[in-house]
Design an enzyme around this catalytic site. Structure first.
Site, short mmCIF file in Angstrom:
data_model
loop_
_atom_site.label_atom_id
_atom_site.label_comp_id
_atom_site.label_asym_id
_atom_site.label_seq_id
_atom_site.Cartn_x
_atom_site.Cartn_y
_atom_site.Cartn_z
N GLU A 1 -31.45 -2.76 -61.17
CA GLU A 1 -32.36 -3.83 -60.73
C GLU A 1 -32.16 -3.97 -59.23
OE1 GLU A 1 -34.53 -5.68 -62.54
OE2 GLU A 1 -34.04 -4.85 -64.50
N CYS B 1 -34.65 -11.77 -54.89
CA CYS B 1 -35.12 -10.38 -54.86
C CYS B 1 -36.63 -10.27 -54.99
CB CYS B 1 -34.46 -9.57 -55.98
SG CYS B 1 -34.73 -10.29 -57.59
P1 NAD Z 1 -24.97 -5.35 -53.23
O1 NAD Z 1 -25.57 -4.05 -53.60
O2 NAD Z 1 -24.28 -5.47 -51.92
O3 NAD Z 1 -23.89 -5.81 -54.32
C1 NAD Z 1 -24.15 -5.78 -55.71
C2 NAD Z 1 -22.86 -5.53 -56.46
O4 NAD Z 1 -22.34 -4.25 -56.12
C3 NAD Z 1 -21.76 -6.54 -56.20
O5 NAD Z 1 -21.15 -6.88 -57.44
C4 NAD Z 1 -20.79 -5.81 -55.29
O6 NAD Z 1 -19.45 -6.18 -55.49
C5 NAD Z 1 -20.98 -4.35 -55.71
N1 NAD Z 1 -20.79 -3.42 -54.60
C6 NAD Z 1 -21.06 -3.63 -53.28
N2 NAD Z 1 -20.78 -2.52 -52.56
C7 NAD Z 1 -20.32 -1.59 -53.43
C8 NAD Z 1 -19.86 -0.24 -53.31
N3 NAD Z 1 -19.83 0.36 -52.11
N4 NAD Z 1 -19.48 0.40 -54.42
C9 NAD Z 1 -19.51 -0.20 -55.62
N5 NAD Z 1 -19.93 -1.48 -55.80
C10 NAD Z 1 -20.32 -2.17 -54.73
O7 NAD Z 1 -26.16 -6.40 -53.39
P2 NAD Z 1 -26.16 -7.93 -53.10
O8 NAD Z 1 -25.98 -8.13 -51.62
O9 NAD Z 1 -25.23 -8.64 -54.02
O10 NAD Z 1 -27.64 -8.36 -53.51
C11 NAD Z 1 -28.72 -8.24 -52.63
C12 NAD Z 1 -29.65 -7.11 -53.04
O11 NAD Z 1 -29.84 -7.12 -54.43
C13 NAD Z 1 -31.03 -7.25 -52.44
O12 NAD Z 1 -31.49 -5.98 -52.07
C14 NAD Z 1 -31.86 -7.78 -53.59
O13 NAD Z 1 -33.23 -7.49 -53.50
C15 NAD Z 1 -31.23 -7.12 -54.75
N6 NAD Z 1 -31.44 -7.92 -55.94
C16 NAD Z 1 -32.21 -7.41 -56.94
C17 NAD Z 1 -32.46 -8.17 -58.07
C18 NAD Z 1 -33.31 -7.68 -59.19
O14 NAD Z 1 -33.29 -8.33 -60.22
N7 NAD Z 1 -34.03 -6.61 -59.05
C19 NAD Z 1 -31.88 -9.44 -58.17
C20 NAD Z 1 -31.09 -9.90 -57.14
C21 NAD Z 1 -30.86 -9.13 -56.04
#
Ligand code: NAD
Length: 456
Positions: free
Chosen positions: A209, A243
Site C-alpha cells: 500500500e 496517503c
Molecule cells: P516509510 O516507507 O518510510 O515507512 C514505512 C515502514 O517501513 C515503517 O514501519 C518503517 O519502520 C519501515 N521502514 C522504513 N525504512 C525502511 C527500510 N530501509 N527497510 C525496511 N523497513 C523500513 O513510510 P512512511 O513515512 O511511514 O509513510 C509515508 C508514505 O506511506 C507516503 O508515501 C504515503 O503515501 C504512504 N502511505 C500509503 C498508504 C496507503 O494506504 N496506500 C497509507 C499511508 C501512507
C-alpha cells in the site's frame, strides 16, 4: 525474545490448526475489540503526544474505522470462510467443484506512521480474521502509539498468535530476512521496493500500500461551495499527511478565480493558528519532513497560508497558484498541508500530463457532467477515488482499497482484506461410480466427433 524465536513459535502454532477454527477467530476478534475499548484513553493520549491530534479526529480517522472492520469480520468470518460451490465443465461429469478459502500461514504486517493505529491494525485484523498468525511491526516514528499497541497486544495475546515487534530500519531489515507466508506493507514507494525484493527471495506474496501524487479535477459547472468544503477537509486533515489526500488541483481556467477565492474563504473558516487544537490542526511528524515541506513553498506562487514555525513543526494550510507541471512541488508526493493549483483549458492535454506520470493512488473528479466524468474514469488509471468528494471512498469497506502500478499492489478493507490474506484452494470432487472412456485410448474419429460436439 529473538525475532527468529517468535517466528518459530508462530509457525508451530499455525501448524496446530487452531486458527483454522472460525469460532477461535471470532473469539479473538471480539476480545481485541473489548481490549481496544478498555484502553481507548491510552490510545488517545499516545496519539496526542505523537501528533497533537485531538480525541475527535483520532476517533473518526483511526478508531471508528478499526471498530467498523472488527465488527464486520466478527459478523462475516463464517460466511467468508465457507467453501464456495462453482459449476463444473462437461469433461468432468459427474463431479462437484468448489473453492476453499484457507489462511496463508504466518504473516508480517508493516505499518506507516501517518495513521499509525488503523494502518497497522486493520491489516492485522484482516489477517487474523482469515486465520493467520500475525507479527505486527508498527512505524517507529509515532513512538508512543507504537508502544501502546505493543503493550495492549503483547500483554493480552500469546506470542505464537499475535505479536508486536517494535523498531525501525534495523529491526525491519532483520525481520525481512526471514520467510513469511505473506507480507503486508504500508509506506513509501522506496521502502516498498525493499520489501518486495526481500519477499522475492522466499517467493512470499506481498500487498504493498504505497503513495503517489493524487490529482483532483475541478471542472466548470461543479458546485464550487461544496467542492471547496470537501477538498479543504480532505487535504488538511492530518495536516495533509494522508496517503489519499488530494495532492494537487487541476482546475478549469474559466472557474479558476472563483475557485481560489472560495478555497481561501473555506480555509479561513478553520485552521487559524498553530494552537488550534480544537480544530485538529496537526504538527508535521518530524523535523526532516518539516524542512522538506518548507522548501516546497515557493513564495512567488504563494496564494494563501505559508506561515511556518520550525520549533512546533507547524505549517499553516498553504495554497500555491499558477503552478505548472514543471515546478518542484510537482515532482514527488507532497504529504503535507501545501496545495498546488494548476489551471488548464484543454482537458486532453492535462490528461496526457497526468498519464505521463506514475499511476496515482487516488483521483477525484468534481463535475456535474457525466460525459467528462466517464472520460476521466476511462482514460486515467488510478487505485480508487471519488466523484464530487475526496478521501471518503476509503471509509466504505465494500470498496477494495489499494493502488495500481507505483501506488501499490493488491488491496484490502472488508472482504477484500479477508481475500488478501487467504489462499483460494480449487477442488474438483469426483465420485467413483462413473468413468467416461472418452479420454482414454484407443482414440477414434467417433470420439473426436463427440469431443467436438461437447466442446464447440
Ligand atoms: P516509510 O516507507 O518510510 O515507512 C514505512 C515502514 O517501513 C515503517 O514501519 C518503517 O519502520 C519501515 N521502514 C522504513 N525504512 C525502511 C527500510 N530501509 N527497510 C525496511 N523497513 C523500513 O513510510 P512512511 O513515512 O511511514 O509513510 C509515508 C508514505 O506511506 C507516503 O508515501 C504515503 O503515501 C504512504 N502511505 C500509503 C498508504 C496507503 O494506504 N496506500 C497509507 C499511508 C501512507
Amino acid at each position: 525474545m529473538e525475532i527468529k524465536d517468535v517466528i518459530l513459535k508462530q509457525q508451530l502454532f499455525f501448524n496446530s490448526n487452531k486458527t483454522k477454527e472460525t469460532d477461535f477467530r471470532v473469539h479473538q476478534l471480539k476480545k481485541f475489540k473489548r481490549l481496544l475499548k478498555e484502553n481507548e484513553n491510552l490510545l488517545y493520549d499516545a496519539i496526542y503526544e505523537d501528533f497533537g491530534k485531538s480525541k475527535y479526529e483520532t476517533y473518526i480517522s483511526e478508531l471508528s474505522l478499526t471498530y467498523h472492520e472488527l465488527n464486520l469480520f466478527v459478523k462475516k468470518i463464517k460466511r467468508w470462510s465457507k467453501r464456495k460451490k462453482v459449476s463444473t465443465n462437461f469433461a468432468n461429469f459427474p463431479s462437484k467443484s468448489y473453492i476453499i478459502p484457507e489462511p496463508l500461514g504466518n504473516t508480517l504486517v508493516i505499518g506507516a506512521w501517518n495513521y499509525p493505529f488503523q494502518l497497522s491494525l486493520i491489516p492485522a485484523i484482516s489477517s487474523l480474521a482469515a486465520g493467520n498468525t500475525v507479527i505486527l511491526k508498527p512505524s517507529e516514528l509515532p513512538a508512543k502509539t507504537s508502544a501502546v499497541m505493543a503493550k495492549i497486544i503483547n500483554e493480552n495475546f500469546p506470542v505464537e498468535y499475535f505479536h508486536v515487534l517494535e523498531g525501525g530500519v534495523k529491526e525491519t531489515t532483520e525481520l525481512l530476512e526471514n520467510k513469511f507466508d505473506k507480507i503486508f506493507f504500508t509506506g513509501s514507494i522506496n521502502v516498498g521496493r525493499i520489501v518486495y525484493q526481500a519477499a522475492a527471495k522466499h517467493l512470499t506474496p506481498v500487498t504493498l500500500e504505497l503513495g503517489g501524487k493524487s490529482p483532483n479535477f475541478v471542472m466548470a459547472g461543479c458546485n464550487i461551495k461544496v467542492t471547496v468544503q470537501r477538498i479543504v477537509w480532505a487535504k488538511f486533515l492530518n495536516a495533509g499527511q494522508t496517503c489519499v489526500a488530494p495532492d494537487y488541483i487541476l482546475v478549469e481556467k474559466s472557474i479558476e478565480k472563483e475557485f481560489l477565492t472560495a478555497l481561501k474563504k473555506e480555509i479561513n473558516k478553520y485552521h487559524k493558528n498553530e494552537n488550534d487544537i480544537e480544530n485538529n490542526y496537526l504538527r508535521i511528524i518530524n523535523t526532516n519532513n518539516f524542512e522538506r515541506l518548507n522548501s516546497l513553498i515557493d513564495n512567488d506562487k504563494l496564494y494563501c497560508g505559508g506561515k511556518t514555525n520550525k520549533e512546533n513543526r507547524f505549517i499553516s494550510p498553504t495554497v500555491l497558484n499558477d503552478v505548472t507541471f514543471e515546478d518542484k512541488i510537482m515532482e514527488d508526493e507532497i504529504f503535507g498541508p501545501i496545495l498546488p493549483v494548476i489551471s488548464f483549458s484543454n482537458l486532453d492535454e492535462v490528461i496526457k500530463e497526468v498519464k505521463s506520470r506514475t499511476k496515482p493512488l487516488s483521483c477525484y473528479i468534481y463535475s456535474n457532467n457525466r460525459k467528462v466524468i466517464n472520460k476521466l474514469l476511462r482514460e486515467i488509471s488510478f487505485g480508487g477515488g471519488a466523484i464530487n468528494d475526496s478521501v471518503m471512498h476509503l471509509s466504505n469497506s465494500n470498496l477494495p482499497f489499494g493502488g495500481v502500478g507505483f501506488s501499490g499492489i493488491g488491496n484490502y478493507h472488508g472482504e477484500a482484506g479477508f481475500n488478501t490474506f487467504s489462499h483460494h484452494k480449487s477442488i474438483l470432487d469426483k465420485p467413483f461410480w462413473y468413468e467416461s472412456s472418452l479420454k482414454y485410448p484407443p482414440y477414434s474419429d467417433f470420439k473426436m466427433k463427440i469431443m467436438r460436439y461437447l466442446v464447440e
